[in-house]
Motif scaffolding. Structure first.
Motif, PDB file in Angstrom:
ATOM      1  N   HIS A  46       0.833  -1.332   0.030  1.00 44.88           N
ATOM      2  CA  HIS A  46       0.106   0.063  -0.050  1.00 44.88           C
ATOM      3  C   HIS A  46       0.844   1.200  -0.078  1.00 44.88           C
ATOM      4  N   VAL A  47       1.976   1.260   0.765  1.00 42.28           N
ATOM      5  CA  VAL A  47       2.861   2.325   0.884  1.00 42.28           C
ATOM      6  C   VAL A  47       3.534   2.720  -0.703  1.00 42.28           C
ATOM      7  N   ARG A  48       3.925   1.536  -1.160  1.00 41.36           N
ATOM      8  CA  ARG A  48       4.441   1.621  -2.521  1.00 41.36           C
ATOM      9  C   ARG A  48       3.598   2.094  -3.597  1.00 41.36           C
ATOM     10  N   ILE A  49       2.235   1.410  -3.227  1.00 39.15           N
ATOM     11  CA  ILE A  49       1.161   2.119  -4.346  1.00 39.15           C
ATOM     12  C   ILE A  49       1.031   3.407  -4.222  1.00 39.15           C
ATOM     13  N   ASN A  50       0.825   3.961  -3.042  1.00 40.19           N
ATOM     14  CA  ASN A  50       0.718   5.266  -2.778  1.00 40.19           C
ATOM     15  C   ASN A  50       1.555   6.280  -3.264  1.00 40.19           C
ATOM     16  N   ASN A  51       2.937   6.084  -3.265  1.00 38.46           N
ATOM     17  CA  ASN A  51       4.034   6.654  -3.699  1.00 38.46           C
ATOM     18  C   ASN A  51       4.151   6.720  -5.312  1.00 38.46           C
ATOM     19  N   THR A  52       4.000   5.477  -5.881  1.00 39.09           N
ATOM     20  CA  THR A  52       3.623   5.338  -7.244  1.00 39.09           C
ATOM     21  C   THR A  52       2.775   6.255  -7.654  1.00 39.09           C
ATOM     22  N   VAL A  53       1.453   6.203  -7.250  1.00 32.51           N
ATOM     23  CA  VAL A  53       0.448   7.362  -7.768  1.00 32.51           C
ATOM     24  C   VAL A  53       0.934   8.620  -7.541  1.00 32.51           C
ATOM     25  N   GLU A  70       8.414   8.037   0.470  1.00 29.54           N
ATOM     26  CA  GLU A  70       9.841   7.654  -0.136  1.00 29.54           C
ATOM     27  C   GLU A  70      10.460   8.831  -0.636  1.00 29.54           C
ATOM     28  N   ALA A  71      11.839   8.880  -0.722  1.00 19.41           N
ATOM     29  CA  ALA A  71      12.608   9.979  -1.020  1.00 19.41           C
ATOM     30  C   ALA A  71      12.529  10.360  -2.471  1.00 19.41           C
ATOM     31  N   GLU A  72      12.239   9.361  -3.279  1.00 21.97           N
ATOM     32  CA  GLU A  72      11.993   9.735  -4.557  1.00 21.97           C
ATOM     33  C   GLU A  72      10.907  10.419  -4.951  1.00 21.97           C
ATOM     34  N   THR A  73       9.748   9.989  -3.971  1.00 25.19           N
ATOM     35  CA  THR A  73       8.566  10.916  -4.084  1.00 25.19           C
ATOM     36  C   THR A  73       8.663  12.299  -3.689  1.00 25.19           C
ATOM     37  N   PHE A  74       9.446  12.613  -2.649  1.00 24.74           N
ATOM     38  CA  PHE A  74       9.836  14.025  -2.418  1.00 24.74           C
ATOM     39  C   PHE A  74      10.357  14.609  -3.708  1.00 24.74           C
ATOM     40  N   ASP A  75      11.280  14.074  -4.196  1.00 25.24           N
ATOM     41  CA  ASP A  75      12.208  14.730  -5.247  1.00 25.24           C
ATOM     42  C   ASP A  75      11.137  14.730  -6.450  1.00 25.24           C
ATOM     43  N   PHE A  76      10.092  13.923  -6.834  1.00 27.50           N
ATOM     44  CA  PHE A  76       9.272  14.258  -7.821  1.00 27.50           C
ATOM     45  C   PHE A  76       8.421  15.269  -7.865  1.00 27.50           C
ATOM     46  N   PRO A  92      17.796  15.903   1.802  1.00 23.47           N
ATOM     47  CA  PRO A  92      17.937  16.023   0.440  1.00 23.47           C
ATOM     48  C   PRO A  92      19.134  15.821  -0.201  1.00 23.47           C
ATOM     49  N   ASN A  93      19.338  15.019  -1.125  1.00 29.33           N
ATOM     50  CA  ASN A  93      20.508  14.805  -1.940  1.00 29.33           C
ATOM     51  C   ASN A  93      20.881  16.101  -2.805  1.00 29.33           C
ATOM     52  N   GLU A  94      22.174  15.794  -3.535  1.00 32.87           N
ATOM     53  CA  GLU A  94      22.360  16.890  -4.492  1.00 32.87           C
ATOM     54  C   GLU A  94      21.186  17.106  -5.511  1.00 32.87           C
ATOM     55  N   THR A  95      20.680  16.192  -6.111  1.00 34.85           N
ATOM     56  CA  THR A  95      19.810  16.384  -6.836  1.00 34.85           C
ATOM     57  C   THR A  95      18.688  17.322  -6.475  1.00 34.85           C
ATOM     58  N   THR A  96      18.358  16.911  -5.208  1.00 39.03           N
ATOM     59  CA  THR A  96      17.024  17.501  -4.798  1.00 39.03           C
ATOM     60  C   THR A  96      17.361  19.314  -4.601  1.00 39.03           C
ATOM     61  N   TRP A  97      18.704  19.435  -4.169  1.00 33.34           N
ATOM     62  CA  TRP A  97      19.151  20.758  -3.932  1.00 33.34           C
ATOM     63  C   TRP A  97      19.331  21.569  -5.193  1.00 33.34           C
ATOM     64  N   SER A  98      19.882  20.827  -6.343  1.00 29.11           N
ATOM     65  CA  SER A  98      19.921  21.365  -7.690  1.00 29.11           C
ATOM     66  C   SER A  98      18.582  21.632  -8.281  1.00 29.11           C
ATOM     67  N   MET A 155      10.379  17.214   3.903  1.00 26.92           N
ATOM     68  CA  MET A 155      11.281  16.083   3.929  1.00 26.92           C
ATOM     69  C   MET A 155      12.290  15.858   5.118  1.00 26.92           C
ATOM     70  N   VAL A 156      13.020  17.261   5.339  1.00 34.05           N
ATOM     71  CA  VAL A 156      14.047  17.246   6.381  1.00 34.05           C
ATOM     72  C   VAL A 156      13.167  16.795   7.712  1.00 34.05           C
ATOM     73  N   LEU A 157      12.162  17.455   7.896  1.00 38.10           N
ATOM     74  CA  LEU A 157      11.282  16.924   9.274  1.00 38.10           C
ATOM     75  C   LEU A 157      11.212  15.544   9.301  1.00 38.10           C
ATOM     76  N   ASP A 158      10.857  14.724   8.214  1.00 36.99           N
ATOM     77  CA  ASP A 158      10.682  13.279   8.337  1.00 36.99           C
ATOM     78  C   ASP A 158      11.772  12.656   8.451  1.00 36.99           C
ATOM     79  N   GLY A 159      13.079  13.209   8.242  1.00 32.24           N
ATOM     80  CA  GLY A 159      14.504  12.750   8.727  1.00 32.24           C
ATOM     81  C   GLY A 159      14.848  12.161   7.217  1.00 32.24           C
TER      82      GLY A 159
END
Length: 156
Positions: free
Chosen positions: A51-58, A85-91, A119-125, A112-116
């Protein structure tokens, strides 16, 4: 099923939503996620990870076509305690930077930061590019400065 008085469970919803995701029909998938929420249908311990993966995918799928809807689903996930998921934040951040809604992108970085999730270099860029594109360099510099200061100060 509903006409015959049967109530679909989380597993069936998961299969339907996954099918829509495979077919790249993320609006329809989001509608079934909403139906689950409104019907108070929750996954059990065995189906929670799926269910977590499905929500993130949508959410990721909606970012390109309907960023506002993806943001609503993201907020719903947070309210219901579903991990983002981190990838969802990035999207999400990328879609709002492209849309020019830098305040929403910055809010997502904060959450994202509050959730621990660091952010990676791509996010900051992505965030910096969004601010540069909008000639809001000062805001970008202040945002980065605040983040760096928060990370470098250790509590005593």
């Amino acid at each position: 099923m509903k006409l015959r008085g049967f109530k679909p469970d989380a597993g069936l919803y998961g299969k339907i939503i996954t099918g829509f995701c495979v077919a790249q029909k993320f609006q329809e998938a989001a509608n079934f996620l909403d139906e689950m929420v409104f019907g108070r249908i929750s996954p059990n311990r065995l189906t929670w990870g799926l269910h977590v993966r499905i929500n993130n995918t949508v959410v990721r799928g909606l970012c390109e076509t309907d960023p506002n809807r993806s943001f609503q689903l993201y907020l719903s996930m947070r309210t219901r305690g579903i991990s983002v998921e981190a990838e969802t934040f990035d999207f999400l951040i990328d879609s709002f930077c492209k849309k020019g809604d830098l305040h929403k992108a910055a809010r997502i970085v904060e959450e994202m930061v509050l959730d621990g999730c660091i952010p990676n270099e791509t996010t900051w860029s992505t965030v910096l590019r969004g601010f540069w594109d909008r000639k809001k360099v000062r805001e970008a510099a202040e945002l980065i400065q605040v983040e760096l200061v928060e990370k470098s100060i250790e509590p005593h």
